[in-house]
Write a protein that holds these residues in place. Structure first.
Motif, short mmCIF file in Angstrom:
data_model
loop_
_atom_site.label_atom_id
_atom_site.label_comp_id
_atom_site.label_asym_id
_atom_site.label_seq_id
_atom_site.Cartn_x
_atom_site.Cartn_y
_atom_site.Cartn_z
N GLU A 82 -18.44 3.89 -48.48
CA GLU A 82 -19.37 4.97 -48.15
C GLU A 82 -18.69 6.32 -48.38
O GLU A 82 -17.59 6.55 -47.89
N ASP A 106 -19.33 10.59 -48.26
CA ASP A 106 -20.17 11.67 -47.75
C ASP A 106 -19.49 13.01 -47.99
O ASP A 106 -18.28 13.14 -47.78
N THR A 161 -20.30 17.27 -47.07
CA THR A 161 -21.19 18.13 -46.28
C THR A 161 -20.78 19.59 -46.45
O THR A 161 -19.63 19.91 -46.78
N LEU A 166 -24.66 11.82 -49.98
CA LEU A 166 -23.97 10.58 -49.65
C LEU A 166 -24.18 9.54 -50.74
O LEU A 166 -25.14 9.61 -51.52
#
Length: 194
Positions: free
Chosen positions: A72, A74, A76, A96
């Protein structure tokens, strides 16, 4: 970091297991921020890797969990404005990606996906209490054409109160998509409070 964990017995991906599914999780994250007077800018990135163990079912058959192993990613970005010493408001967004080790799961579904989150929030600090409340829209776009792309409300809120120098009261509420390999389901939308 790295650790060994186990799922809750009520996990939708562990139906009928004799014991909770164990898994390894490795993760790393970094956040960079800078304040320009009353304006705060933050950028962050994180990686998490999951490796699930097979588990015996109550009917003596083993449940294969290798198709759940995944990475995973991600990223931001946040821009905030301090209104006063107590309150800061911000806008936050991110992208993501979910990449599974197996090309398809045991039911022949490609589980890879990408998406975004965007919303508004506020951070509040006064005395011995702190809170961060964020709400917005989360989306998920699936590589598998059989899954419908989805959007829903995303919530992430937490509250901390220092009762004594060594005691804190912590509460949180989250609403977000969870990965799953259940037949016919793309993700699970979970609302949870602790």
């Amino acid at each position: 970091g790295w650790g060994m964990f186990h799922e809750d017995r009520i996990s939708v991906d562990d139906p009928g297991g004799r014991e909770p599914t164990e898994y390894e999780k490795s993760d790393v994250s970094v956040t960079l921020g800078h304040a320009f007077g009353s304006i705060l800018v933050e950028f962050g990135g994180s990686y998490s890797g999951y490796d699930y163990e097979d588990v015996a079912l109550t009917n003596a058959v083993s449940l294969n969990n290798d198709d759940r192993d995944r990475d995973e990613f991600d990223i931001t970005a946040l821009a905030g404005y301090t209104l006063n010493p107590v309150v800061m408001v911000y806008v936050k967004g991110g992208f993501l990606a979910r990449e599974y080790d197996a090309q398809t799961d045991d039911n022949d579904f490609d589980r890879d996906a990408a998406g975004y989150k965007v919303g508004l929030g506020g951070r509040f600090r006064k005395g011995e209490t702190e809170s961060d409340v964020y709400s917005g829209i989360a989306s998920r776009d699936f590589d598998n054409g059989g899954f419908k792309d989805i959007q829903d409300v995303h919530v992430d809120a937490n509250f901390r109160w220092r009762l004594t120098p060594s005691t804190r009261l912590v509460a949180s509420v989250t609403r977000d998509f969870l990965e799953t390999t259940q037949t016919g389901s793309s993700v699970v939308l979970e609302t949870k409070g602790t």
